[in-house]
Scaffold this active site. Structure first.
Site, PDB file in Angstrom:
ATOM      1  N   LYS A 111       0.822  -1.214   0.000  1.00 38.52           N
ATOM      2  CA  LYS A 111       0.000   0.000   0.000  1.00 38.52           C
ATOM      3  C   LYS A 111       0.852   1.258   0.000  1.00 38.52           C
ATOM      4  O   LYS A 111       0.464   2.267  -0.583  1.00 38.52           O
ATOM      5  CB  LYS A 111      -0.975   0.013   1.185  1.00 38.52           C
ATOM      6  CG  LYS A 111      -2.146  -0.927   0.978  1.00 38.52           C
ATOM      7  CD  LYS A 111      -3.308  -0.571   1.871  1.00 38.52           C
ATOM      8  CE  LYS A 111      -4.480  -1.530   1.630  1.00 38.52           C
ATOM      9  NZ  LYS A 111      -5.528  -1.397   2.628  1.00 38.52           N
ATOM     10  N   LYS A 193      -3.819 -11.233  -6.655  1.00 43.72           N
ATOM     11  CA  LYS A 193      -5.138 -11.483  -6.065  1.00 43.72           C
ATOM     12  C   LYS A 193      -6.185 -10.529  -6.658  1.00 43.72           C
ATOM     13  O   LYS A 193      -5.856  -9.418  -7.075  1.00 43.72           O
ATOM     14  CB  LYS A 193      -5.085 -11.382  -4.543  1.00 43.72           C
ATOM     15  CG  LYS A 193      -4.986  -9.978  -4.010  1.00 43.72           C
ATOM     16  CD  LYS A 193      -5.394  -9.877  -2.546  1.00 43.72           C
ATOM     17  CE  LYS A 193      -5.330  -8.420  -2.139  1.00 43.72           C
ATOM     18  NZ  LYS A 193      -5.828  -8.053  -0.859  1.00 43.72           N
ATOM     19  N   LYS A 196     -10.230  -4.995  -4.927  1.00 44.40           N
ATOM     20  CA  LYS A 196     -11.194  -3.934  -5.257  1.00 44.40           C
ATOM     21  C   LYS A 196     -10.502  -2.709  -5.819  1.00 44.40           C
ATOM     22  O   LYS A 196     -11.127  -1.867  -6.444  1.00 44.40           O
ATOM     23  CB  LYS A 196     -12.083  -3.581  -4.062  1.00 44.40           C
ATOM     24  CG  LYS A 196     -11.394  -3.449  -2.741  1.00 44.40           C
ATOM     25  CD  LYS A 196     -12.432  -3.427  -1.589  1.00 44.40           C
ATOM     26  CE  LYS A 196     -11.761  -3.772  -0.270  1.00 44.40           C
ATOM     27  NZ  LYS A 196     -12.671  -4.173   0.776  1.00 44.40           N
TER      28      LYS A 196
HETATM   29  P1  TYM Z   1     -10.554  -6.504   3.369  1.00 50.11           P
HETATM   30  O1  TYM Z   1     -11.662  -5.540   3.569  1.00 50.11           O
HETATM   31  O2  TYM Z   1      -9.457  -6.146   2.432  1.00 50.11           O
HETATM   32  O3  TYM Z   1     -11.117  -7.881   2.918  1.00 50.11           O
HETATM   33  C1  TYM Z   1     -12.192  -8.513   3.617  1.00 50.11           C
HETATM   34  C2  TYM Z   1     -12.004 -10.020   3.587  1.00 50.11           C
HETATM   35  O4  TYM Z   1     -11.957 -10.505   2.240  1.00 50.11           O
HETATM   36  C3  TYM Z   1     -10.800 -11.312   2.055  1.00 50.11           C
HETATM   37  N1  TYM Z   1     -10.322 -11.170   0.662  1.00 50.11           N
HETATM   38  C4  TYM Z   1     -10.118 -12.198  -0.170  1.00 50.11           C
HETATM   39  N2  TYM Z   1     -10.276 -13.517  -0.036  1.00 50.11           N
HETATM   40  C5  TYM Z   1      -9.991 -14.306  -1.086  1.00 50.11           C
HETATM   41  N3  TYM Z   1      -9.557 -13.838  -2.294  1.00 50.11           N
HETATM   42  C6  TYM Z   1      -9.377 -12.508  -2.485  1.00 50.11           C
HETATM   43  N4  TYM Z   1      -8.976 -12.061  -3.661  1.00 50.11           N
HETATM   44  C7  TYM Z   1      -9.666 -11.622  -1.390  1.00 50.11           C
HETATM   45  N5  TYM Z   1      -9.614 -10.270  -1.240  1.00 50.11           N
HETATM   46  C8  TYM Z   1     -10.014 -10.006   0.024  1.00 50.11           C
HETATM   47  C9  TYM Z   1      -9.805 -10.775   3.058  1.00 50.11           C
HETATM   48  O5  TYM Z   1      -8.817 -11.723   3.371  1.00 50.11           O
HETATM   49  C10 TYM Z   1     -10.686 -10.463   4.242  1.00 50.11           C
HETATM   50  O6  TYM Z   1     -10.922 -11.624   5.020  1.00 50.11           O
HETATM   51  N6  TYM Z   1      -8.017  -5.598   7.558  1.00 50.11           N
HETATM   52  C11 TYM Z   1      -9.125  -6.334   6.975  1.00 50.11           C
HETATM   53  C12 TYM Z   1     -10.445  -5.987   7.605  1.00 50.11           C
HETATM   54  C13 TYM Z   1     -10.472  -6.162   9.079  1.00 50.11           C
HETATM   55  C14 TYM Z   1     -10.507  -7.381   9.801  1.00 50.11           C
HETATM   56  C15 TYM Z   1     -10.534  -7.022  11.167  1.00 50.11           C
HETATM   57  C16 TYM Z   1     -10.522  -8.714   9.425  1.00 50.11           C
HETATM   58  C17 TYM Z   1     -10.482  -5.152   9.986  1.00 50.11           C
HETATM   59  N7  TYM Z   1     -10.518  -5.668  11.253  1.00 50.11           N
HETATM   60  C18 TYM Z   1     -10.548  -7.989  12.167  1.00 50.11           C
HETATM   61  C19 TYM Z   1     -10.548  -9.685  10.433  1.00 50.11           C
HETATM   62  C20 TYM Z   1     -10.569  -9.317  11.769  1.00 50.11           C
HETATM   63  C21 TYM Z   1      -9.212  -6.000   5.495  1.00 50.11           C
HETATM   64  O7  TYM Z   1      -8.750  -5.001   5.054  1.00 50.11           O
HETATM   65  O8  TYM Z   1      -9.920  -6.903   4.766  1.00 50.11           O
END
Ligand code: TYM
Length: 329
Positions: A111, A193, A196
């Protein structure tokens, strides 16, 4: 009951990766655990956001959680920003986390390369806020996609470090990674991967894409010249399509190989498109229906924020005592 915690950023444009890698597992696990799911809008501002859009996306995300099948009467779904304990615990945990640990986070490196004009302190300490999210609720299990594994490892390290100084304060959480779908790749660049923030919209399936768009993106998906539908690393494009197909149909890769044995990509790609459409269409319809019910969504937001706040504060008070903050008089 054991506790489950997970969160998702409200940055708009959720992809099929978010759904198959995370949200879908949340639903499967929600009966077994006491569950907390946050709309991680405090994490979202580590990258510059338009305030109106951020507010809108947060509400859309919470609505999506319900549409996907999370019952807000049985599970706690809430806005992270509605529970001040997250920021308070994050501060304390910042003082128990090393710069070196945070510098090694691959998401920070990615990032900060991408947003070189805004490498802010929040972006750096992002994983500490995530640790606070999880540890406040004494979570046993955290279902995430593979890209969040490193953050979860750090959470465990912070929890263990704190516990070794002050006694058993935090439950040390385990990650839950789904059998299929834990890393959905871009349809255009299967070595990356699905994300978004991808500049090429053809690489990602967005949860709100209409059926024609979905079909078109799958038909254009990058594959190879092998011409065989095999689940193997040498064919990353096809492997990814098989993963998506499996995650949407519940079939295993072996079953899919057999089903499409001797058939070409021209048949397989639209089949994957159909499988995705049949998962996303009902989801989109339910989102549209729920969005109209403003009072209901409002009540969910209010009630669940109170519940989350109560649980989070119990842990926060305990931590404040341990580190030596005096009680209020
Ligand atoms: P975020 O918002 O980027 O993504 C949310 C969830 O989606 C999963 N994910 C994927 N899984 C499979 N293939 C992909 N291409 C893919 N892209 C995203 C992510 O692994 C995630 O599980 N920091 C976290 C959000 C968060 C969080 C937490 C998660 C904040 N607090 C506490 C768990 C526990 C995040 O940015 O995920």
């Amino acid at each position: 009951k054991k506790v489950l915690y997970s969160g998702m950023q409200s940055t708009g444009n959720l992809t099929l990766g978010n759904y198959l890698g995370a949200l879908k597992n949340w639903i499967t696990l929600s009966d077994e655990y006491e569950c907390f799911y946050s709309v991680a809008n405090m994490h979202s501002i580590t990258v510059r956001q338009n305030p109106t859009e951020l507010r809108k996306h947060a509400r859309e995300l919470l609505t999506l959680f319900i549409a996907a099948g999370i019952d807000p009467d049985k599970n706690c779904i809430y806005y992270q920003s509605h529970v001040p304990a997250h920021a308070e615990l994050a501060w304390i945990l910042n003082c128990y986390t090393y710069m070196g640990e945070l510098s090694r986070m691959t998401q920070f490196k990615d990032k900060s390369a991408k947003h070189a004009d805004n490498i802010n302190a929040g972006l750096f300490t992002y994983p500490v806020l995530m640790a606070a999210d999880i540890l406040l609720y004494q979570a046993d299990v955290v279902p995430v996609g593979i890209d969040q594994m490193q953050h979860l490892e750090l959470t465990r390290d912070i929890a263990q470090r704190f516990n070794s100084i002050y006694g058993d304060v935090f439950t040390v959480p385990e990650a839950y990674i789904g059998r299929v779908g834990a890393k959905i790749m871009s349809l255009q660049e299967p070595s990356r991967k699905m994300s978004k923030s991808d500049e090429n919209p053809n690489g990602s399936i967005y949860l709100m894409d209409d059926p024609d768009t979905i079909m078109r993106k799958f038909k254009r998906a990058v594959t190879d010249s092998e011409g065989q539908i095999r689940y193997r690393d040498e064919q990353p494009g096809i492997k990814n399509l098989i993963s998506i197909y499996c995650a949407c149909t519940g079939k295993t890769p072996e079953e899919v190989e057999r089903e499409f044995d001797g058939r070409g990509y021209g048949e397989f790609k639209p089949a994957v498109g159909e499988a995705v459409i049949s998962v996303l269409r009902p989801l989109q319809e339910r989102v549209a229906e729920l969005t109209r019910d403003k009072a209901y969504i409002d009540s969910v937001i209010k009630n669940n924020a109170e519940k989350a706040d109560y649980v989070a504060n119990k842990t926060l008070r305990k931590v404040q005592k341990k580190v030596g903050f005096p009680d209020k008089i």
